[in-house]
Design a protein around this motif. Structure first.
Motif, PDB file in Angstrom:
ATOM      1  N   GLY A   1       0.788  -1.222   0.000  1.00 44.61           N
ATOM      2  CA  GLY A   1       0.000   0.000   0.000  1.00 44.61           C
ATOM      3  C   GLY A   1       0.820   1.271   0.000  1.00 44.61           C
ATOM      4  O   GLY A   1       0.624   2.148  -0.855  1.00 44.61           O
ATOM      5  N   PRO A   2       1.780   1.450   0.943  1.00 46.00           N
ATOM      6  CA  PRO A   2       2.585   2.678   0.940  1.00 46.00           C
ATOM      7  C   PRO A   2       3.384   2.856  -0.336  1.00 46.00           C
ATOM      8  O   PRO A   2       3.546   3.980  -0.824  1.00 46.00           O
ATOM      9  CB  PRO A   2       3.515   2.469   2.150  1.00 46.00           C
ATOM     10  CG  PRO A   2       2.760   1.558   3.051  1.00 46.00           C
ATOM     11  CD  PRO A   2       2.019   0.622   2.132  1.00 46.00           C
ATOM     12  N   THR A   3       3.901   1.760  -0.888  1.00 46.57           N
ATOM     13  CA  THR A   3       4.662   1.854  -2.137  1.00 46.57           C
ATOM     14  C   THR A   3       3.767   2.326  -3.274  1.00 46.57           C
ATOM     15  O   THR A   3       4.173   3.145  -4.109  1.00 46.57           O
ATOM     16  CB  THR A   3       5.280   0.492  -2.495  1.00 46.57           C
ATOM     17  OG1 THR A   3       6.099   0.050  -1.417  1.00 46.57           O
ATOM     18  CG2 THR A   3       6.123   0.602  -3.762  1.00 46.57           C
ATOM     19  N   ILE A   4       2.534   1.813  -3.316  1.00 41.27           N
ATOM     20  CA  ILE A   4       1.589   2.220  -4.353  1.00 41.27           C
ATOM     21  C   ILE A   4       1.264   3.706  -4.238  1.00 41.27           C
ATOM     22  O   ILE A   4       1.229   4.439  -5.230  1.00 41.27           O
ATOM     23  CB  ILE A   4       0.301   1.377  -4.271  1.00 41.27           C
ATOM     24  CG1 ILE A   4       0.600  -0.080  -4.642  1.00 41.27           C
ATOM     25  CG2 ILE A   4      -0.784   1.942  -5.188  1.00 41.27           C
ATOM     26  CD1 ILE A   4      -0.554  -1.020  -4.389  1.00 41.27           C
ATOM     27  N   LEU A   5       1.032   4.169  -3.001  1.00 40.22           N
ATOM     28  CA  LEU A   5       0.741   5.586  -2.788  1.00 40.22           C
ATOM     29  C   LEU A   5       1.900   6.457  -3.272  1.00 40.22           C
ATOM     30  O   LEU A   5       1.702   7.470  -3.949  1.00 40.22           O
ATOM     31  CB  LEU A   5       0.475   5.848  -1.301  1.00 40.22           C
ATOM     32  CG  LEU A   5      -0.901   5.468  -0.756  1.00 40.22           C
ATOM     33  CD1 LEU A   5      -0.908   5.602   0.759  1.00 40.22           C
ATOM     34  CD2 LEU A   5      -1.981   6.336  -1.370  1.00 40.22           C
ATOM     35  N   THR A   6       3.115   6.076  -2.902  1.00 36.91           N
ATOM     36  CA  THR A   6       4.288   6.840  -3.308  1.00 36.91           C
ATOM     37  C   THR A   6       4.442   6.847  -4.822  1.00 36.91           C
ATOM     38  O   THR A   6       4.719   7.891  -5.433  1.00 36.91           O
ATOM     39  CB  THR A   6       5.556   6.246  -2.665  1.00 36.91           C
ATOM     40  OG1 THR A   6       5.409   6.223  -1.241  1.00 36.91           O
ATOM     41  CG2 THR A   6       6.781   7.085  -3.027  1.00 36.91           C
ATOM     42  N   LEU A   7       4.248   5.690  -5.442  1.00 40.61           N
ATOM     43  CA  LEU A   7       4.412   5.573  -6.890  1.00 40.61           C
ATOM     44  C   LEU A   7       3.383   6.416  -7.634  1.00 40.61           C
ATOM     45  O   LEU A   7       3.721   7.179  -8.552  1.00 40.61           O
ATOM     46  CB  LEU A   7       4.280   4.103  -7.305  1.00 40.61           C
ATOM     47  CG  LEU A   7       4.529   3.784  -8.780  1.00 40.61           C
ATOM     48  CD1 LEU A   7       5.955   4.154  -9.169  1.00 40.61           C
ATOM     49  CD2 LEU A   7       4.269   2.305  -9.047  1.00 40.61           C
ATOM     50  N   ILE A   8       2.104   6.300  -7.235  1.00 37.37           N
ATOM     51  CA  ILE A   8       1.053   7.066  -7.899  1.00 37.37           C
ATOM     52  C   ILE A   8       1.255   8.559  -7.681  1.00 37.37           C
ATOM     53  O   ILE A   8       1.163   9.369  -8.614  1.00 37.37           O
ATOM     54  CB  ILE A   8      -0.338   6.639  -7.402  1.00 37.37           C
ATOM     55  CG1 ILE A   8      -0.620   5.188  -7.786  1.00 37.37           C
ATOM     56  CG2 ILE A   8      -1.427   7.547  -7.974  1.00 37.37           C
ATOM     57  CD1 ILE A   8      -1.933   4.659  -7.244  1.00 37.37           C
ATOM     58  N   GLY A   9       1.534   8.948  -6.426  1.00 37.23           N
ATOM     59  CA  GLY A   9       1.721  10.361  -6.121  1.00 37.23           C
ATOM     60  C   GLY A   9       2.871  10.973  -6.884  1.00 37.23           C
ATOM     61  O   GLY A   9       2.753  12.075  -7.452  1.00 37.23           O
ATOM     62  N   THR A  10       4.002  10.279  -6.926  1.00 37.27           N
ATOM     63  CA  THR A  10       5.168  10.785  -7.654  1.00 37.27           C
ATOM     64  C   THR A  10       4.875  10.911  -9.141  1.00 37.27           C
ATOM     65  O   THR A  10       5.237  11.905  -9.787  1.00 37.27           O
ATOM     66  CB  THR A  10       6.374   9.855  -7.443  1.00 37.27           C
ATOM     67  OG1 THR A  10       6.653   9.761  -6.036  1.00 37.27           O
ATOM     68  CG2 THR A  10       7.606  10.390  -8.162  1.00 37.27           C
ATOM     69  N   MET A  11       4.206   9.894  -9.704  1.00 35.60           N
ATOM     70  CA  MET A  11       3.894   9.920 -11.127  1.00 35.60           C
ATOM     71  C   MET A  11       2.966  11.084 -11.470  1.00 35.60           C
ATOM     72  O   MET A  11       3.139  11.763 -12.495  1.00 35.60           O
ATOM     73  CB  MET A  11       3.252   8.590 -11.539  1.00 35.60           C
ATOM     74  CG  MET A  11       3.001   8.473 -13.031  1.00 35.60           C
ATOM     75  SD  MET A  11       4.538   8.536 -13.968  1.00 35.60           S
ATOM     76  CE  MET A  11       3.902   8.978 -15.579  1.00 35.60           C
ATOM     77  N   LEU A  12       1.978  11.327 -10.623  1.00 38.91           N
ATOM     78  CA  LEU A  12       1.049  12.426 -10.885  1.00 38.91           C
ATOM     79  C   LEU A  12       1.764  13.770 -10.861  1.00 38.91           C
ATOM     80  O   LEU A  12       1.532  14.633 -11.711  1.00 38.91           O
ATOM     81  CB  LEU A  12      -0.090  12.412  -9.860  1.00 38.91           C
ATOM     82  CG  LEU A  12      -1.076  11.254  -9.947  1.00 38.91           C
ATOM     83  CD1 LEU A  12      -2.134  11.381  -8.866  1.00 38.91           C
ATOM     84  CD2 LEU A  12      -1.734  11.189 -11.314  1.00 38.91           C
ATOM     85  N   ILE A  13       2.639  13.960  -9.867  1.00 43.49           N
ATOM     86  CA  ILE A  13       3.360  15.234  -9.765  1.00 43.49           C
ATOM     87  C   ILE A  13       4.280  15.436 -10.961  1.00 43.49           C
ATOM     88  O   ILE A  13       4.312  16.513 -11.574  1.00 43.49           O
ATOM     89  CB  ILE A  13       4.167  15.282  -8.456  1.00 43.49           C
ATOM     90  CG1 ILE A  13       3.206  15.323  -7.255  1.00 43.49           C
ATOM     91  CG2 ILE A  13       5.087  16.498  -8.431  1.00 43.49           C
ATOM     92  CD1 ILE A  13       3.900  15.205  -5.920  1.00 43.49           C
ATOM     93  N   LEU A  14       5.027  14.397 -11.334  1.00 44.87           N
ATOM     94  CA  LEU A  14       5.972  14.507 -12.443  1.00 44.87           C
ATOM     95  C   LEU A  14       5.280  14.647 -13.795  1.00 44.87           C
ATOM     96  O   LEU A  14       5.861  15.184 -14.745  1.00 44.87           O
ATOM     97  CB  LEU A  14       6.897  13.285 -12.475  1.00 44.87           C
ATOM     98  CG  LEU A  14       7.879  13.152 -11.311  1.00 44.87           C
ATOM     99  CD1 LEU A  14       8.699  11.874 -11.457  1.00 44.87           C
ATOM    100  CD2 LEU A  14       8.801  14.368 -11.229  1.00 44.87           C
TER     101      LEU A  14
END
Length: 255
Positions: free
Chosen positions: A104-117
């Motif tokens: 779960g935390p990895t998914i949140l980090t991955l999605i959040g980073t991708m959206l920002i970038l």
């Protein structure tokens, strides 16, 4: 309604909110070419948690993309579709399988980073008017395919690839829809095979997808007359804010 609440585990107010946001994202997707991955996680994660987000968005995307194909069919440019699909579909399958193994935390980090970038990436590629040859398009399509299987927000890469091969305007939205439909089938197949398509995921995806169907047709009526930069600026702000919120949530879960 009680059946829907039982299958999704969501309150009536949450179901209404998700439905409204689903229609709005469908409309925005029809105007700007993306939207589902930017807004839906913000209202879904508090209800479902992070793990089902990408499978749910994949189901919703199937409804929206098929609707866009119908609404914008006269703008479809098939000249580059096959090359992009040949390079992206196998990588999408690999990415979707990888997603099913993440926490779960990895998914949140991955999605959040991708959206920002995704916001500066789209602007950089657009401003530099980068033109791709066949090899560059194939490599970029492979990267898009893998990321589309692992996270929300990868659609902006596909949009940038299409614009880099001189596809523009409504043709970007239409051609994106054709490619994204095939990618969506690939993702859903892998998620189904891995057991990620639970009754909650399917119910949420189908509910949002059905509610959002009219959005593409409403968008078509506006796409040639509304200033796209206004919609894009607003959506970019939401994308960045949503990405930051997800990363903060991930940090809290890690700690």
């Amino acid at each position: 309604m009680e059946l829907l609440q039982g299958l999704t585990g969501a309150s009536l107010s949450h179901l209404i909110l998700v439905g409204v946001v689903g229609f709005i994202t469908s409309f925005l997707g029809g105007v700007t070419g993306y939207g589902n991955s930017a807004l839906l996680p913000l209202v879904l994660i508090p209800v479902t948690g992070p793990e089902p987000i990408v499978p749910i968005i994949a189901i919703v995307g199937m409804f929206n993309n098929i609707t866009r194909i119908v609404a914008f069919r006269r703008y479809i440019d098939l000249s580059r579709v096959w090359l992009i699909l040949i390079a992206s579909v196998p990588m999408c399958a690999l990415g979707a399988y990888t997603y099913t193994k993440l926490t779960g935390p990895t998914i949140l980090t991955l999605i959040g980073t991708m959206l920002i970038l995704s916001v500066p990436l789209r602007r950089i590629l657009k401003n530099r008017q980068i033109a791709l040859e066949t090899r560059g398009l194939a490599i970029g399509s492979g990267i898009f395919g893998f990321l589309s299987g692992t996270t929300a927000g990868a659609g902006v890469i596909l949009m940038s690839l299409l614009m880099a091969v001189n596809i523009s305007g409504a043709a970007v939205i239409a051609t994106d829809a054709v490619i994204s439909t095939v990618i969506g089938v690939t993702r859903i197949g892998v998620y189904w095979g891995s057991g990620a398509l639970t009754p909650q995921v399917v119910t949420f995806g189908a509910l949002i997808g059905l509610i959002s169907l009219p959005g593409a047709f409403v968008a078509r009526a506006f796409v040639e007359r509304l200033p796209l930069h206004v919609h894009t600026a607003i959506l970019d702000g939401i994308v960045i804010l949503g990405g930051l919120v997800m990363i903060v949530q991930a940090i809290r879960q890690f700690w």
